[in-house]
Scaffold this motif. Structure first.
Motif, PDB file in Angstrom:
ATOM      1  N   SER A 134       2.821   7.618   3.203  1.00 15.38           N
ATOM      2  CA  SER A 134       3.483   6.409   3.707  1.00 15.38           C
ATOM      3  C   SER A 134       4.443   6.724   4.834  1.00 15.38           C
ATOM      4  CB  SER A 134       4.239   5.713   2.564  1.00 15.38           C
ATOM      5  OG  SER A 134       3.346   5.201   1.615  1.00 15.38           O
ATOM      6  N   ILE A 135       5.174   7.819   4.713  1.00 11.93           N
ATOM      7  CA  ILE A 135       6.150   8.153   5.742  1.00 11.93           C
ATOM      8  C   ILE A 135       5.468   8.558   7.051  1.00 11.93           C
ATOM      9  CG2 ILE A 135       6.366  10.603   5.125  1.00 11.93           C
ATOM     10  CD1 ILE A 135       9.396  10.284   5.686  1.00 11.93           C
ATOM     11  N   ARG A 136       4.222   8.995   6.968  1.00 11.94           N
ATOM     12  CA  ARG A 136       3.473   9.405   8.158  1.00 11.94           C
ATOM     13  C   ARG A 136       2.718   8.244   8.796  1.00 11.94           C
ATOM     14  NH1 ARG A 136       4.606  13.926  10.315  1.00 11.94           N
ATOM     15  NH2 ARG A 136       2.474  14.543  10.783  1.00 11.94           N
ATOM     16  N   THR A 137       2.391   7.233   8.006  1.00 15.55           N
ATOM     17  CA  THR A 137       1.409   6.249   8.491  1.00 15.55           C
ATOM     18  C   THR A 137       1.824   4.791   8.349  1.00 15.55           C
ATOM     19  OG1 THR A 137       0.295   6.218   6.326  1.00 15.55           O
ATOM     20  CG2 THR A 137      -0.507   7.819   7.940  1.00 15.55           C
ATOM     21  N   ARG A 138       2.978   4.494   7.708  1.00 18.87           N
ATOM     22  CA  ARG A 138       3.324   3.098   7.439  1.00 18.87           C
ATOM     23  C   ARG A 138       4.598   2.689   8.174  1.00 18.87           C
ATOM     24  NH1 ARG A 138      -0.847   4.237   5.007  1.00 18.87           N
ATOM     25  NH2 ARG A 138      -1.511   3.361   3.010  1.00 18.87           N
ATOM     26  N   PRO A 139       4.679   1.429   8.603  1.00 12.43           N
ATOM     27  CA  PRO A 139       5.908   0.935   9.231  1.00 12.43           C
ATOM     28  C   PRO A 139       6.956   0.583   8.181  1.00 12.43           C
ATOM     29  CG  PRO A 139       4.299  -0.822   9.135  1.00 12.43           C
ATOM     30  CD  PRO A 139       3.610   0.414   8.592  1.00 12.43           C
ATOM     31  N   ARG A 140       8.143   0.186   8.641  1.00 17.70           N
ATOM     32  CA  ARG A 140       9.205  -0.270   7.745  1.00 17.70           C
ATOM     33  C   ARG A 140       8.710  -1.476   6.938  1.00 17.70           C
ATOM     34  NH1 ARG A 140      13.563  -4.137   8.462  1.00 17.70           N
ATOM     35  NH2 ARG A 140      15.220  -3.697   6.944  1.00 17.70           N
ATOM     36  N   LYS A 141       9.336  -1.703   5.794  1.00 13.58           N
ATOM     37  CA  LYS A 141       8.882  -2.766   4.893  1.00 13.58           C
ATOM     38  C   LYS A 141       9.912  -3.891   4.804  1.00 13.58           C
ATOM     39  CE  LYS A 141       6.011   0.404   2.311  1.00 13.58           C
ATOM     40  NZ  LYS A 141       6.110   1.436   3.359  1.00 13.58           N
ATOM     41  N   PRO A 142       9.990  -4.746   5.812  1.00 18.54           N
ATOM     42  CA  PRO A 142      10.885  -5.899   5.712  1.00 18.54           C
ATOM     43  C   PRO A 142      10.333  -6.920   4.720  1.00 18.54           C
ATOM     44  CG  PRO A 142       9.597  -6.040   7.729  1.00 18.54           C
ATOM     45  CD  PRO A 142       9.267  -4.707   7.100  1.00 18.54           C
ATOM     46  N   ILE A 143      11.219  -7.568   3.991  1.00 17.69           N
ATOM     47  CA  ILE A 143      10.804  -8.616   3.058  1.00 17.69           C
ATOM     48  C   ILE A 143      10.744  -9.941   3.809  1.00 17.69           C
ATOM     49  CG2 ILE A 143      11.376  -9.848   0.930  1.00 17.69           C
ATOM     50  CD1 ILE A 143      12.927  -7.350   0.047  1.00 17.69           C
ATOM     51  N   ASP A 144       9.623 -10.593   3.756  1.00 14.19           N
ATOM     52  CA  ASP A 144       9.463 -11.900   4.398  1.00 14.19           C
ATOM     53  C   ASP A 144       9.935 -12.979   3.421  1.00 14.19           C
ATOM     54  OD1 ASP A 144       8.751 -14.202   5.675  1.00 14.19           O
ATOM     55  OD2 ASP A 144       6.685 -13.605   6.118  1.00 14.19           O
ATOM     56  N   PHE A 145      11.180 -13.389   3.573  1.00 15.77           N
ATOM     57  CA  PHE A 145      11.748 -14.341   2.624  1.00 15.77           C
ATOM     58  C   PHE A 145      11.224 -15.761   2.832  1.00 15.77           C
ATOM     59  CE2 PHE A 145      14.907 -10.904   2.523  1.00 15.77           C
ATOM     60  CZ  PHE A 145      14.991 -10.702   1.155  1.00 15.77           C
ATOM     61  N   VAL A 152       6.231  16.710  -0.851  1.00 11.42           N
ATOM     62  CA  VAL A 152       6.682  15.848  -1.941  1.00 11.42           C
ATOM     63  C   VAL A 152       8.154  15.495  -1.754  1.00 11.42           C
ATOM     64  CG1 VAL A 152       7.093  15.714  -4.432  1.00 11.42           C
ATOM     65  CG2 VAL A 152       4.955  16.696  -3.567  1.00 11.42           C
ATOM     66  N   ILE A 153       8.971  16.478  -1.369  1.00 13.09           N
ATOM     67  CA  ILE A 153      10.390  16.215  -1.130  1.00 13.09           C
ATOM     68  C   ILE A 153      10.559  15.157  -0.043  1.00 13.09           C
ATOM     69  CG2 ILE A 153      12.521  17.209  -0.196  1.00 13.09           C
ATOM     70  CD1 ILE A 153      11.749  19.836  -1.581  1.00 13.09           C
ATOM     71  N   ILE A 154       9.792  15.304   1.036  1.00 10.62           N
ATOM     72  CA  ILE A 154       9.852  14.316   2.122  1.00 10.62           C
ATOM     73  C   ILE A 154       9.475  12.931   1.606  1.00 10.62           C
ATOM     74  CG2 ILE A 154       8.807  13.621   4.321  1.00 10.62           C
ATOM     75  CD1 ILE A 154       8.450  16.676   4.883  1.00 10.62           C
ATOM     76  N   ASP A 155       8.383  12.868   0.852  1.00  7.65           N
ATOM     77  CA  ASP A 155       7.927  11.586   0.291  1.00  7.65           C
ATOM     78  C   ASP A 155       8.992  10.956  -0.595  1.00  7.65           C
ATOM     79  OD1 ASP A 155       5.465  11.719   1.515  1.00  7.65           O
ATOM     80  OD2 ASP A 155       4.394  12.437  -0.262  1.00  7.65           O
ATOM     81  N   TYR A 200       4.771  -3.162  -0.767  1.00 12.39           N
ATOM     82  CA  TYR A 200       5.647  -2.040  -1.075  1.00 12.39           C
ATOM     83  C   TYR A 200       5.105  -1.215  -2.238  1.00 12.39           C
ATOM     84  CZ  TYR A 200       9.434   0.188  -3.666  1.00 12.39           C
ATOM     85  OH  TYR A 200      10.186   1.079  -4.389  1.00 12.39           O
ATOM     86  N   ILE A 201       4.728  -1.875  -3.326  1.00 17.43           N
ATOM     87  CA  ILE A 201       4.252  -1.162  -4.514  1.00 17.43           C
ATOM     88  C   ILE A 201       2.963  -0.399  -4.218  1.00 17.43           C
ATOM     89  CG2 ILE A 201       3.321  -1.456  -6.849  1.00 17.43           C
ATOM     90  CD1 ILE A 201       6.340  -1.710  -6.728  1.00 17.43           C
ATOM     91  N   ASN A 202       2.058  -1.010  -3.477  1.00 16.58           N
ATOM     92  CA  ASN A 202       0.792  -0.332  -3.186  1.00 16.58           C
ATOM     93  C   ASN A 202       0.987   0.902  -2.318  1.00 16.58           C
ATOM     94  OD1 ASN A 202      -1.807  -1.712  -4.234  1.00 16.58           O
ATOM     95  ND2 ASN A 202      -0.502  -3.424  -3.678  1.00 16.58           N
ATOM     96  N   ASP A 203       1.918   0.845  -1.369  1.00 22.30           N
ATOM     97  CA  ASP A 203       2.232   2.032  -0.582  1.00 22.30           C
ATOM     98  C   ASP A 203       2.840   3.124  -1.461  1.00 22.30           C
ATOM     99  OD1 ASP A 203       1.244   1.291   1.823  1.00 22.30           O
ATOM    100  OD2 ASP A 203       3.162   1.176   2.868  1.00 22.30           O
ATOM    101  N   HIS A 204       3.765   2.730  -2.317  1.00 22.30           N
ATOM    102  CA  HIS A 204       4.411   3.704  -3.203  1.00 22.30           C
ATOM    103  C   HIS A 204       3.377   4.359  -4.118  1.00 22.30           C
ATOM    104  CE1 HIS A 204       8.244   4.654  -5.699  1.00 22.30           C
ATOM    105  NE2 HIS A 204       7.316   5.563  -5.920  1.00 22.30           N
ATOM    106  N   MET A 205       2.513   3.544  -4.702  1.00 22.71           N
ATOM    107  CA  MET A 205       1.519   4.083  -5.617  1.00 22.71           C
ATOM    108  C   MET A 205       0.446   4.910  -4.893  1.00 22.71           C
ATOM    109  SD  MET A 205       2.512   3.513  -8.568  1.00 22.71           S
ATOM    110  CE  MET A 205       4.119   2.787  -8.909  1.00 22.71           C
ATOM    111  N   ASN A 206       0.215   4.611  -3.635  1.00 23.16           N
ATOM    112  CA  ASN A 206      -0.682   5.438  -2.840  1.00 23.16           C
ATOM    113  C   ASN A 206      -0.140   6.865  -2.760  1.00 23.16           C
ATOM    114  OD1 ASN A 206      -2.760   6.062  -0.748  1.00 23.16           O
ATOM    115  ND2 ASN A 206      -0.972   6.186   0.569  1.00 23.16           N
TER     116      ASN A 206
END
Length: 331
Positions: free
Chosen positions: A39-50, A128-131, A214-220
């Motif tokens: 995720s840190i290599r390939t995903r953008p920030r995760k703003p919440i769309d309220f 893993v530490i980075i993640d 967010y959860i799917n990125d974390h679980m990935n």
């Protein structure tokens, strides 16, 4: 016509793969997957769309909604209840991932242990530490977004997680010289208990789309960590001095059952129920909700733990089998 030259594959018998070569190969595959999917290599920030609707926590994972008083609350209070539940989820991530997972990886890298880890395994520990620090960053970022959106929100006290308590209580049973190795094995168990059910809960239709993302990125990331920590548990157990295996193995069952306990959730839910309803009987009412529940080997998350212990060879040791027999579990 000139005969075509034979390829290497056609003329050379396949070479046997040694355990060390296999380990290096898996390590390289892990690194490639991290570069391509982390995720840190390939995903953008995760703003919440309220502007979008949805719950911040699965209703199926919050037993308070089965309580007669809580279930009669208005929709705003129900939403607040689920928001509190999500805050606890984020808080547990922050505390577990920095306090133990990163610490275990740093101990592995430092090399001050009774076994030597290969450089390729240490390199993957850095990923893993980075993640994990990134997971903490994202969790903190989401908390700040939610606080800004809900300035009226009052955070409650967060009990120590059962994961944290299980490590502390098990270390108290062990001689100090076994503590670092035990922490590494404990984290390996933490990180090999990923259950499909959690992802499915957070992917249900009523969950807020930003939280699903967010959860799917974390679980990935966590699904990739699963393979790393399973290999790490196997390598650690195989290369430990027998004295360490016997001493730590004696307490593995105690640790597993304590780790999988739900006392932290019960304490937090009692506090939350009292906060939302004003009832003075919250602890008793929560106890009723959980009445009859026990940690048994047929629960999916328990099955995952036992499978990981078997696949890593830990469960084969006499001390480990004896420890599970003592609590009535057959492994």
């Amino acid at each position: 016509m000139k005969e075509p030259a034979c390829t290497v594959e056609q003329t050379t018998a396949p070479l046997e793969t040694t355990p060390r070569q296999a380990s290096i190969s898996r390590s390289l595959e892990y690194r490639d997957r991290w570069e391509a999917r982390g995720s840190i290599r390939t995903r953008p920030r995760k703003p919440i769309d309220f502007a979008k609707e949805g719950h911040f926590f699965p209703t199926e994972k919050q037993p308070l909604l089965l309580n007669e008083v809580a279930s009669s609350l208005g929709q705003d209070s129900r939403n607040t209840l689920l928001l509190h539940s999500f805050f606890k989820y984020l808080n547990d991530i922050i505390n577990l991932e920095v306090k133990f997972i990163v610490s275990a990886c740093e101990k592995l890298i430092d090399g001050k242990l009774p076994l030597n880890y290969p450089d390729n395994l240490k390199l993957n520990a850095y990923t893993v530490i980075i993640d994990e620090y990134y997971h903490v960053y994202v969790a903190k970022d989401m908390i700040l977004q939610l606080r800004n959106q809900h300035p009226e929100f009052k955070e409650l006290d967060y009990p120590l997680s059962d994961s944290y308590r299980s490590v502390i209580e098990t270390k108290a049973l062990l001689d100090e010289k076994y503590h670092d190795v035990f922490e590494i094995l404990a984290v390996c168990i933490f990180e090999t208990t990923l259950v499909r059910e959690l992802v499915e809960f957070f992917n249900s239709d009523n969950i807020h789309p930003s939280i699903k993302y967010y959860i799917n990125d974390h679980m990935n990331d966590e699904s990739r960590h699963y393979g790393f920590f399973l290999d790490l548990m196997k390598y650690t157990w195989e290369n430990l001095p027998e004295e360490y295996r016997a001493a730590i193995g004696t307490h593995i069952a105690f640790f597993v059952k304590r780790y999988l306990n739900i006392e932290s959730d019960k304490a937090y839910n009692a506090q939350l129920l009292g906060h939302l309803t004003g009832t003075s009987q919250a602890t008793e009412q929560v106890a009723v909700l959980y009445k009859g529940f026990d940690i048994t080997p047929d629960i999916p998350i328990v099955k995952n733990v036992l499978t990981a212990l078997k696949n890593s060879g830990v469960a084969n040791h006499a001390s480990v089998r004896t420890s599970f027999n003592a609590i009535g579990w057959q492994v």
